[in-house]
Design a protein around this motif. Structure first.
Motif, PDB file in Angstrom:
ATOM      1  N   LYS A   1     -45.896  31.804  40.421  1.00 36.56           N
ATOM      2  CA  LYS A   1     -44.447  31.694  40.685  1.00 36.56           C
ATOM      3  C   LYS A   1     -44.007  32.785  41.627  1.00 36.56           C
ATOM      4  CE  LYS A   1     -43.168  29.583  36.313  1.00 36.56           C
ATOM      5  NZ  LYS A   1     -42.563  29.818  34.992  1.00 36.56           N
TER       6      LYS A   1
ATOM      7  N   MET B   1     -45.275  31.969  44.922  1.00 33.13           N
ATOM      8  CA  MET B   1     -44.485  30.905  45.556  1.00 33.13           C
ATOM      9  C   MET B   1     -43.156  31.441  46.026  1.00 33.13           C
ATOM     10  SD  MET B   1     -45.373  27.619  43.218  1.00 33.13           S
ATOM     11  CE  MET B   1     -44.578  26.471  44.241  1.00 33.13           C
TER      12      MET B   1
ATOM     13  N   ASP C   1     -43.832  33.314  48.925  1.00 33.34           N
ATOM     14  CA  ASP C   1     -44.088  32.379  50.037  1.00 33.34           C
ATOM     15  C   ASP C   1     -42.778  31.860  50.592  1.00 33.34           C
ATOM     16  OD1 ASP C   1     -47.096  30.992  48.544  1.00 33.34           O
ATOM     17  OD2 ASP C   1     -46.800  32.585  50.027  1.00 33.34           O
ATOM     18  N   LEU C   2     -41.899  31.474  49.653  1.00 38.39           N
ATOM     19  CA  LEU C   2     -40.577  30.995  50.099  1.00 38.39           C
ATOM     20  C   LEU C   2     -39.882  32.069  50.913  1.00 38.39           C
ATOM     21  CD1 LEU C   2     -39.303  29.151  46.909  1.00 38.39           C
ATOM     22  CD2 LEU C   2     -39.663  28.106  49.126  1.00 38.39           C
TER      23      LEU C   2
ATOM     24  N   ASN D   1     -41.549  32.429  54.182  1.00 34.54           N
ATOM     25  CA  ASN D   1     -41.180  31.330  55.091  1.00 34.54           C
ATOM     26  C   ASN D   1     -39.778  31.534  55.631  1.00 34.54           C
ATOM     27  OD1 ASN D   1     -43.552  29.844  54.977  1.00 34.54           O
ATOM     28  ND2 ASN D   1     -42.967  28.962  53.000  1.00 34.54           N
TER      29      ASN D   1
END
Lengths: 203, 773
Positions: free
Chosen positions: B395, B398, B401-402, B405
């Motif tokens: 999590k 992620m 990562d979000l 990004n």
């Protein structure tokens, strides 16, 4: 469909459209399963993009999705569709609680006969990341309590005609004071798809 | 030491030993490694004579000497050598204990032998003593006692050390032996316990077997009892049979007796009939024949009895055999039963043993499985914790990562924005922008102050405007009043002039001219009044709309323009603040292009279907609810009619009722709307007519109208008219007020048949009355 891209490492408009519609098919089914809009026993496992995805076996739903995706395919071939939105609405109060937006940017210069070089694995990876994010978004999305259903909206050009009498205009089903979370995007060199989820702030 | 002393007292030393001891008076004690103590002196005479000064030899030499000594029983008695004798003496005194007991025993034997030999020669003993005296007398001054004592001490010490070493060795050996014995004891105890357990098991088994034996004995007793009972039965039978046999024998004897009696009778008959021999020889022959027959019969009976006896014996034997066979049979049966039972029990035991073994195995397996399960559970818990940690990490990954990004997108957007500009350029640009912003802010502040000033000025101007407006209004009103007054005065003047003229003309009256003049003047007056009314109406409209003066309007427009400009500048200044300062913020999203797109959807979509279903369900539920309510009502009334039909009818009626009610409500609403609209319009029309004409026309009855003037003196001053709907003719009805207006009635209605003129004249008259006063 996907053989166009697999064999030659080049992609045409039609191939890109097929890939995008296939992604939408799997993505919409994943969203419906994750948000509990249909019972989990009405879904079966299938392998795609290196993942185990769940696809619905409900006949009515499948028929509806096939109609929508076929029409979307025709719109994408004519480059007249710009966005596809999945809205989740409360059946009793008619209130929109979630909006899954998929923005479709198309290369206007490409024609049906043109082809572009692309790595199919990169496309698969991008699609896989988006679907994983859809699955992971369950952790922060609010729980849907009550009777909910969904609708698919297509944002087309102003001068686009209705495909048939079974289609009609709709409102955008916007959510006031919504929380937005932008997801990953992927590109097929012809089309670029950006994903976004907005949900009603329960606080 | 006592034993050694005794030994010493017993042992006489050999001559050769004493000789050697005497010959060498200057013996010195050699300190042996083991410390052989010197000889000791004893109090007894035998001992004193026996105690010569001897050479103290080393233990090793003593031991070697001892070793060389042969066994007394094996070899002939041989006088020992000096060394061996010395060793013996040393040993006899109690020295050199480091000698094996066997050798000691041998020495004892030899010593005894030597003692005998010594005792056999007392002369030698005396000689030794005299030699000793001589030696002591003739030897130089040497502390032999101390030396001997020292030698003794040393020898004792050596002996002690040896004993101690021996003791340690013995202790070690003892400890080892103890340990071994302990181990053996433990083993034995375990074995004993095992044996005890075995004994207990065997006892248990014994008990079980005892129980079984008791049971079997009980069974045996039962069997014996049964046997006894059956034996008794058979005995009874036997008795009965014997009784029957007895009876039969009695019968036989009786038969024999009977036979005897018969014979006697025959004989008596024979005797009696001898006399009848001749006559009855035939009878005798017959009787003899009968006798023979009876004899045969008797023989047969006897044979029968014998047979019977044989049969009885056979019967007995058979019975015995039967009994034996029965017993054997029973025993066999019992044995079979027991064997069956025991076999069953054995089988059960075997089965139980097998089950036990299996259970033990299964138990072991279960324990293994349980332990494995515990291990697996622990692993599972660990794996679950790891999984949770990894999920959390995932999590976090992620999310990162979000974020990455998003940051990349922002970076790309920034890069797109900045294109080829370097960060330094961007920084310069930002600094320039910030400076510009500061300047703009200062300008904004100044503009704000200006705006505030302008707003205050505007408010002042508005207040001034209001005051001026009010003043204007007042002035206009005053002007109007004055104008009215002027007009009135002029009109009065003109009227007076006209009166004068009329009075003048009365003399030379020309009715036509007068009337024409009158008419023209009145018409002019009416036109003036109309114009005046129009002006007033326009002024009213203007006042209602709130027209302002041109200057105020212009000023207000200027202020509004400046206000809008300031607003735009403010927004423009605020927007650059947000863009460059906070680089971490996400770029503003493009506005949703819902306006530029057409949004379409399939009509048969899931939400529409679900909503339709929901509505249908709702309607169905409502209908059902109504049906049930009607049913309840019908049931409560308690009628015998068909309940369902009544319910359906009730539902239909209720539905129709609802529809009709809805229609009624809608119709009433529409009717009310129409009535309200009509009332409004009619009111407005009547008001306008009243204002314009001066007359309020009311419909009293059908075709009868009542006109009330605006300038009437009293509310009762009304005119009544009647119209004929078919001919469209209007008639004025007579009343008190109409009687007062006879002149105008005659002039306008009777003469000219003109209601408008009449009404107009009336209005003028009333107006004059109102104004002049």
């Amino acid at each position: 469909m996907t053989s166009n891209t697999l064999v030659c490492n080049a992609i045409t408009l039609k191939g890109s459209v097929d890939i995008i519609t296939e992604f939408f098919d799997y993505g919409i089914n994943s969203i419906l399963y994750q948000r509990g809009l249909y019972p989990s026993d009405r879904f079966i496992h299938s392998q795609k993009y290196g993942l185990t995805l769940l696809m619905s076996i409900d006949d009515q739903l499948k028929e509806y999705l096939s109609v929508m995706l076929n029409q979307m395919k025709t719109f994408m071939l004519t480059k007249s569709v710009h966005k596809m939105v999945l809205v989740i609405i409360n059946v009793e109060t008619h209130e929109t609680v979630e909006r899954w937006e998929f923005l479709i940017d198309c290369d206007k210069t490409i024609t049906e006969s043109d082809s572009k070089s692309v790595d199919h694995k990169e496309i698969q990876k991008g699609i896989r990341d988006v679907i994983r994010q859809i699955t992971a978004s369950v952790t922060f999305l609010p729980l849907l309590e009550g009777k909910f259903s969904f609708d698919l909206l297509l944002f087309t050009d102003k001068d686009t005609d209705l495909p048939s009498a079974l289609w009609s205009d709709s409102n955008p089903h916007l959510i006031p004071n919504a929380e937005e979370v932008e997801l990953r995007s992927f590109s097929t060199a012809v089309h670029k798809v950006n994903a976004l989820v907005s949900y009603k702030n329960c606080e | 030491m006592q034993s050694n002393q005794d030994f010493r007292s017993r042992l006489p030393l050999p001559k050769s030993v004493f000789k050697s001891a005497i010959a060498r008076p200057s013996l010195q004690t050699s300190t042996a490694p083991s410390g052989v103590p010197p000889l000791r002196t004893s109090s007894s005479a035998s001992q004193s004579c026996v105690k010569p000064t001897l050479k103290v030899l080393s233990t090793n030499s003593v031991q070697t000497a001892l070793r060389l000594r042969p066994h007394p029983y094996l070899s002939s008695h041989v006088r020992p050598t000096f060394s061996s004798r010395h060793a013996m003496t040393v040993k006899s005194i109690g020295l050199v204990p480091a000698v094996s007991p066997q050798v000691v025993t041998r020495l004892d034997f030899d010593v005894e032998n030597n003692r005998e030999s010594l005792l056999s020669s007392p002369q030698d003993m005396n000689r030794c003593l005299t030699d000793k005296r001589l030696s002591s007398k003739t030897s130089p001054a040497v502390d032999w006692n101390s030396l001997s004592k020292e030698a003794e001490v040393i020898a004792l010490k050596t002996q002690i050390t040896k004993l101690e070493t021996l003791l340690d060795e013995m202790k070690l050996k003892n400890s080892q032996i103890c340990i071994d014995y302990d181990l053996k004891i433990e083993k034995l105890t375990t074995e004993s316990e095992r044996h005890q357990n075995k004994c207990l098991d065997f006892e248990k088994q014994m008990k079980a077997f005892e129980l079984k034996s008791e049971e079997s004995s009980d069974q045996l007793l039962n069997a014996r009892e049964e046997f006894g009972r059956e034996y008794e039965k058979y005995e009874k039978r036997i008795n009965e049979l014997t009784k029957t046999v007895m009876d039969l024998t009695n019968q036989l004897s009786d038969n024999e007796v009977a036979i005897d009696s018969v014979e006697a009778t025959h004989q008596s008959q024979m005797v009696a009939v001898e006399h009848q021999m001749k006559a009855l020889e035939s009878k005798v022959i017959e009787l003899s024949e009968e006798k023979e027959f009876f004899v045969k019969h008797i023989q047969q009976l006897e044979s029968d009895a014998k047979d019977r006896e044989q049969l009885d014996a056979e019967l007995k034997s058979a019975k015995v055999n039967i009994c034996l066979l029965n017993e054997e049979l029973k025993s066999y049966k019992d044995g079979v039963k027991l064997s069956d039972i025991l076999e069953n029990e054995l089988q059960e035991l075997r089965q139980l043993r097998e089950q036990n073994v299996e259970l033990i195995r299964s138990n072991q397996l279960l324990t293994d499985v349980h332990s494995k399960n515990l291990v697996l559970e622990e692993k599972l818990i660990a794996l679950e914790t790891q999984l949770n940690e990894r999920n959390n990490r995932l999590k976090g990954v992620m999310e990162t990562d979000l974020e990455v990004n998003e940051l990349r997108k922002r970076l790309s957007e920034w890069q797109e924005l900045l294109a080829n500009d370097s960060p330094i350029d961007v920084h310069k640009h930002l600094s320039n922008v910030q400076n510009n912003e500061i300047i703009l802010r200062s300008e904004l502040a100044s503009l704000k102050t200006q705006f505030d000033d302008m707003m205050s000025k505007r408010e002042q101007l508005e207040s001034d405007l209001m005051t001026t407006r009010n003043e204007l209004l007042e002035q206009n009103e005053s002007i109007k009043k004055l104008n009215r007054k002027c007009l009135l005065f002029t009109k009065e003047k003109e009227s007076y002039k006209s009166l004068i003229n009329s009075y003048e003309h009365d003399v030379t009256l020309d009715w036509n001219k007068v009337s024409k003049d009158r008419i023209s003047s009145l018409e002019a007056l009416v036109d003036d009044y109309r114009n005046f009314v129009e002006q007033l109406e326009t002024e009213i409209k203007v006042l209602k709309n709130g027209e302002e003066s041109e200057e105020c309007q212009h000023r207000i427009k200027e202020l509004e323009n400046s206000f809008n400009k300031i607003k735009e500048m403010k927004e423009h200044q605020i927007s650059p603040e947000s863009e460059p300062m906070d680089t971490n913020c996400a770029p503003p999203r493009e506005p949703t292009a819902a306006v530029s797109y057409r949004i379409i959807h399939f009509n048969q979509n899931p939400i529409a279907v679900n909503i339709a279903k929901h509505n249908e369900d709702f309607k169905r539920l409502v209908e059902e609810n109504q049906r049930l309510q009607n049913r309840v009502l019908v049931l409560e009334t308690g009628s015998d009619a068909d309940v369902t039909q009544k319910c359906d009818e009730g539902i239909k009626n209720s539905q129709e009722l609802e529809k009709l009610q809805k229609k009624l409500v809608s119709a009433e609403k529409s009717q009310q709307k129409i009535i309200d609209a009509f009332k409004r319009t009619s009111k407005e029309f009547r008001e306008v007519c009243y204002r314009l004409t001066g007359f309020r026309i009311d419909l009293l009855k059908q075709n009868t109208y009542r006109l009330a003037h605006m300038y009437a003196d009293s509310p009762d001053d009304v005119l009544m008219f009647e119209s004929d709907g078919t001919d469209r003719t209007i008639k004025m009805l007579e009343n008190q007020y109409s009687n007062k207006l006879q002149e105008s009635v005659q002039t306008y209605l009777t003469a000219h048949d003109s209601f408008p003129a009449f009404l107009a004249s009336l209005t003028l008259e009333l107006f004059h009355k109102q104004t002049i006063v």
